[in-house]
Design an enzyme around this catalytic site. Structure first.
Site, short mmCIF file in Angstrom:
data_model
loop_
_atom_site.label_atom_id
_atom_site.label_comp_id
_atom_site.label_asym_id
_atom_site.label_seq_id
_atom_site.Cartn_x
_atom_site.Cartn_y
_atom_site.Cartn_z
N ASN A 110 0.83 -1.20 0.00
CA ASN A 110 0.00 0.00 0.00
C ASN A 110 0.86 1.26 0.00
O ASN A 110 1.80 1.39 0.77
CB ASN A 110 -0.92 0.02 1.22
CG ASN A 110 -1.86 1.21 1.22
OD1 ASN A 110 -1.66 2.17 1.94
ND2 ASN A 110 -2.86 1.18 0.38
N ARG B 20 -1.31 5.24 -9.88
CA ARG B 20 -1.47 5.91 -11.18
C ARG B 20 -0.12 6.12 -11.86
O ARG B 20 0.01 5.95 -13.08
CB ARG B 20 -2.20 7.24 -11.01
CG ARG B 20 -3.69 7.09 -10.70
CD ARG B 20 -4.31 8.43 -10.36
NE ARG B 20 -5.74 8.32 -10.07
CZ ARG B 20 -6.44 9.27 -9.47
NH1 ARG B 20 -5.84 10.39 -9.09
NH2 ARG B 20 -7.73 9.10 -9.23
N ASP C 64 -4.82 15.00 -8.09
CA ASP C 64 -5.30 14.98 -9.47
C ASP C 64 -5.58 16.39 -9.99
O ASP C 64 -5.49 16.65 -11.19
CB ASP C 64 -6.55 14.10 -9.61
CG ASP C 64 -7.61 14.38 -8.56
OD1 ASP C 64 -7.36 15.18 -7.64
OD2 ASP C 64 -8.69 13.78 -8.66
#
Length: 419
Positions: free
Chosen positions: A74, A82, A184
């Site tokens: 993790n 991504r 993002d």
């Protein structure tokens, strides 16, 4: 334009504890009308313990879509998976599909066709919320190319868009793994600013944004301090990429009205004072560096006033504004000067001791009194009269010019004797 070695789209799926939502997510990729020979899936299991990784491997073994699976420890957020996916992607375009969400059947076909036709580097496909809200102001019309400085696309900075991979690699774009939220927004805003245009598909819902019932959705996690950090990072990016002036001011409206002001909403009235004070401390350097008259003039009065209270470091003034708004009070409209400039009478209007200037109450962008649809604040009548007079004069001048042109083309007017 497509060969088997170069798919049209690399669909990057970062997944953490994604079951059972992952099932529908991947089924929606298989159902795409673009066809399995034009798609690849790069899936990253980010240390899940609920069977996500096992399901990805089983899916990869049976699907007709070329699929590669990475299982890793993790990473603590969506940026790491991504970025791993970007490093493996081979497609002309990439799409970041969250494992909770899913596509409509024609999504990728329509977005690829739009990008190829328009030559743009980013394509926004209409988003619809499922069990949650979704951005809506940018879906008024389908457009092959929009201006980021005048359209509403800056109000959707999530990663769920089609990006041209050549742009990503040319700019070295990657998600900031030091940010735990808002990463993002930086990626998308830079692609908007430095890319070759943005397209919008508004006449077909391409993407379904799903609200999880278990409360594990990433946007619901994280402390307010992380959100201040993300907002500051976005402001710094805009400042670095866009010179001072109207264009920068326009983009800066986004982090102030979608990022910063959300930390000073109605919940502020219920929070312990120490949290409110801490938020003001976190906001102070952002307000001092990035809050300018040019930005303020592009924001509606009630939001501008709340931000001005934050800039002053005044929780008491902010509480008065929030209470006034929460009560649904419709502010009085006061007109001043020869231009009949409208001002909205929110708390402390005209009170010099408060530190709030009258200019903060001035209507500088279209505004509404009460709920949308009740009453729209229009431009001052004097301004409208000047504009109307200008249009009449312009029409008169154009008519005179046409008459003179016609006379010259037909020779001089006949004399009295010639008639």
């Amino acid at each position: 334009m497509n060969t088997k070695s170069v798919p049209d789209v690399s669909v990057i799926v970062g997944a953490y504890e994604a079951m059972p939502y992952l099932i529908r997510c991947l089924e929606s990729v298989e159902a795409q009308t673009l066809g399995p020979d034009r798609i690849e899936i790069v899936a990253i299991d980010d240390g899940s313990t609920d069977g996500t990784g096992e399901y990805l491997e089983a899916f990869a073994a049976r699907t007709t879509i070329p699929t590669r699976v990475v299982r890793q420890a993790n990473s603590g957020g969506p940026s790491g998976p991504r970025n791993v996916g970007l490093g493996m992607a081979r497609g002309r375009y990439v799409f970041f599909l969250d494992a909770d969400d899913y596509f409509a059947e024609e999504s990728l076909e329509r977005m690829v066709a739009m990008a190829d036709r328009a030559g743009t580097d980013v394509v926004l496909g209409k988003i619809e919320g499922v069990n949650r809200g979704a951005p809506g102001s940018m879906w008024n019309r389908t457009a092959e190319r929009v201006d980021i400085y005048t359209s509403q696309v800056i109000y959707t900075l999530s990663a769920q868009k089609l990006f041209r991979r050549e742009l990503i690699e040319r700019l070295g774009l990657r998600f900031d793994e030091t940010l735990k939220t808002g990463e993002d927004a930086l990626f998308t805003m830079e692609a908007y600013i430095r890319g070759n245009g943005v397209s919008v598909i508004a006449d077909y819902t391409c993407y379904y944004l799903v609200g999880r019932d278990d409360g594990k959705h990433v946007t619901k996690t994280g402390s307010y301090a992380l959100r201040f950090e993300a907002t500051g990072a976005l402001m710094a990016l805009i400042t670095a990429l866009v010179p001072a002036g109207p264009k920068r001011d326009r983009l800066m409206v986004r982090p102030f009205t979608v990022g910063l002001i959300q930390q000073f909403g109605h919940g502020t009235l219920k929070q312990p004072e120490r949290i409110g004070r801490h938020k003001l401390e976190l906001a102070a350097p952002l307000m001092e560096r990035y809050w300018t008259p040019g930005v303020a003039a592009r924001i509606k009065v009630n939001e501008r006033l709340r931000l001005e209270c934050v800039a002053l470091g005044r929780l008491d003034l902010l509480a008065d504004m929030l209470a006034f708004i929460r009560a649904g009070t419709v502010p009085e409209v006061v007109h001043r000067g020869r231009a009949r400039t409208p001002y909205l009478v929110f708390p402390h209007f005209g009170d010099k001791r408060s530190g709030l200037q009258d200019a903060s109450y001035e209507v500088t962008v279209p505004d509404w009194l009460g709920k949308p649809g009740l009453r729209r604040i229009e431009a001052p009548k004097a301004v409208r009269r000047r504009k109307s007079l200008t249009r009449r004069v312009a029409r008169r001048v154009r008519t005179q010019l046409r008459t003179l042109t016609a006379l010259r083309s037909h020779g001089p007017a006949p004399t009295r004797l010639e008639r």
